[in-house]
Design an enzyme around this catalytic site. Structure first.
Site, PDB file in Angstrom:
ATOM      1  N   LEU A  14    -108.679  76.170 -49.520  1.00  0.00           N
ATOM      2  CA  LEU A  14    -108.380  77.282 -50.418  1.00  0.00           C
ATOM      3  C   LEU A  14    -109.121  77.028 -51.721  1.00  0.00           C
ATOM      4  O   LEU A  14    -109.264  75.881 -52.148  1.00  0.00           O
ATOM      5  CB  LEU A  14    -106.873  77.381 -50.699  1.00  0.00           C
ATOM      6  CG  LEU A  14    -105.947  77.759 -49.541  1.00  0.00           C
ATOM      7  CD1 LEU A  14    -104.499  77.754 -50.013  1.00  0.00           C
ATOM      8  CD2 LEU A  14    -106.303  79.121 -48.960  1.00  0.00           C
ATOM      9  N   ASP A  15    -109.583  78.085 -52.353  1.00  0.00           N
ATOM     10  CA  ASP A  15    -110.221  77.935 -53.658  1.00  0.00           C
ATOM     11  C   ASP A  15    -109.244  77.283 -54.636  1.00  0.00           C
ATOM     12  O   ASP A  15    -108.025  77.386 -54.487  1.00  0.00           O
ATOM     13  CB  ASP A  15    -110.646  79.294 -54.212  1.00  0.00           C
ATOM     14  CG  ASP A  15    -111.766  79.925 -53.399  1.00  0.00           C
ATOM     15  OD1 ASP A  15    -112.494  79.188 -52.722  1.00  0.00           O
ATOM     16  OD2 ASP A  15    -111.898  81.166 -53.446  1.00  0.00           O
ATOM     17  N   ARG A  16    -109.804  76.661 -55.638  1.00  0.00           N
ATOM     18  CA  ARG A  16    -108.984  75.965 -56.640  1.00  0.00           C
ATOM     19  C   ARG A  16    -107.891  76.853 -57.227  1.00  0.00           C
ATOM     20  O   ARG A  16    -106.748  76.436 -57.386  1.00  0.00           O
ATOM     21  CB  ARG A  16    -109.901  75.452 -57.761  1.00  0.00           C
ATOM     22  CG  ARG A  16    -109.174  74.658 -58.834  1.00  0.00           C
ATOM     23  CD  ARG A  16    -110.165  74.115 -59.844  1.00  0.00           C
ATOM     24  NE  ARG A  16    -109.554  73.065 -60.658  1.00  0.00           N
ATOM     25  CZ  ARG A  16    -110.248  72.150 -61.323  1.00  0.00           C
ATOM     26  NH1 ARG A  16    -111.567  72.150 -61.266  1.00  0.00           N
ATOM     27  NH2 ARG A  16    -109.629  71.238 -62.040  1.00  0.00           N
TER      28      ARG A  16
END
Length: 217
Positions: A47-49
């Site tokens: 998942l993106d940050r």
């Protein structure tokens, strides 16, 4: 065989050249090694940050490879929720494009199948007000930054997502959350269903939907 976590926003999924510790991977790896120093951990997807929500890890290389190689057969449902700018024109719909990336690591849509990978996102409006819409997103494909690009393509960028056109960040984050993950267990084949609540701040900033709907009726 597997571990599913609810990742907080602002937390990297895995290390980078500059950041090696304090990631979802390093925290969870320390946890499994505290139970047995021989335990290992393998990332299945990221998942993106600034995206929060459900994320899966494998406890062996074999399970990781099985999940990744058969991802589209094993994963039965992946849903996200997002708060986007403005009022969506349609209550539900689909975005289909080919995604490619430029030298600046900016992902964008193209109609040319020779230039990118097919990406399909289905969306449904759950509520909203005159400024923001709460949208449920169902992924048929899992491309890098897919939801963020497709919402931008619709003219309704995710709030806080300045990389993809957002004008402001009223929540101090990218308002994207992985809310549901349903899949067939790679060993037992039993159906597994994980859900996490929609963040309360997503609901509060999009409140007023009932008043709008009532007025329209």
């Amino acid at each position: 065989y597997i571990i599913v976590i609810d990742k907080g926003y602002g937390l990297l999924s895995m290390s980078t050249e500059r950041i090696k510790t304090g990631t979802a991977y390093s925290i969870l790896s320390d946890y499994v090694k505290s139970q047995n120093p021989e335990n290992k951990l393998f990332i299945v997807h990221r998942l993106d940050r600034d995206t929060s929500g459900l994320m899966m890890f494998a406890k062996s290389k074999g399970i990781q490879e099985q999940l990744q190689h058969n991802w589209h057969n094993i994963v039965l449902e992946r849903k996200y929720v997002a708060v986007v700018e403005g009022v969506m024109e349609q209550p539900e719909g689909m975005v289909r494009s080919y995604l490619t990336e430029n030298a600046a690591f900016q992902v964008y849509s193209t109609d040319n199948p020779d230039e990118g990978q097919l990406a399909i996102t289905r969306y449904k409006v759950l509520g909203g007000n005159s400024r923001f819409s709460l949208v449920e997103l169902d992924l048929e494909t899992g491309r890098k930054n897919q939801i963020r690009v497709h919402m931008h393509d619709l003219g309704h960028s995710i709030i806080g997502d300045r990389k993809y056109g957002a004008h402001g960040s009223p929540l101090g984050r990218v308002a994207l959350h992985a809310v549901k993950l349903r899949f067939a267990h790679p060993v037992t084949r039993r159906e597994m269903n994980f859900e996490t609540p929609i963040p309360a701040r997503f609901l509060s900033i999009t409140s007023g939907a009932n008043r709008i709907n009532t007025a329209e009726k």
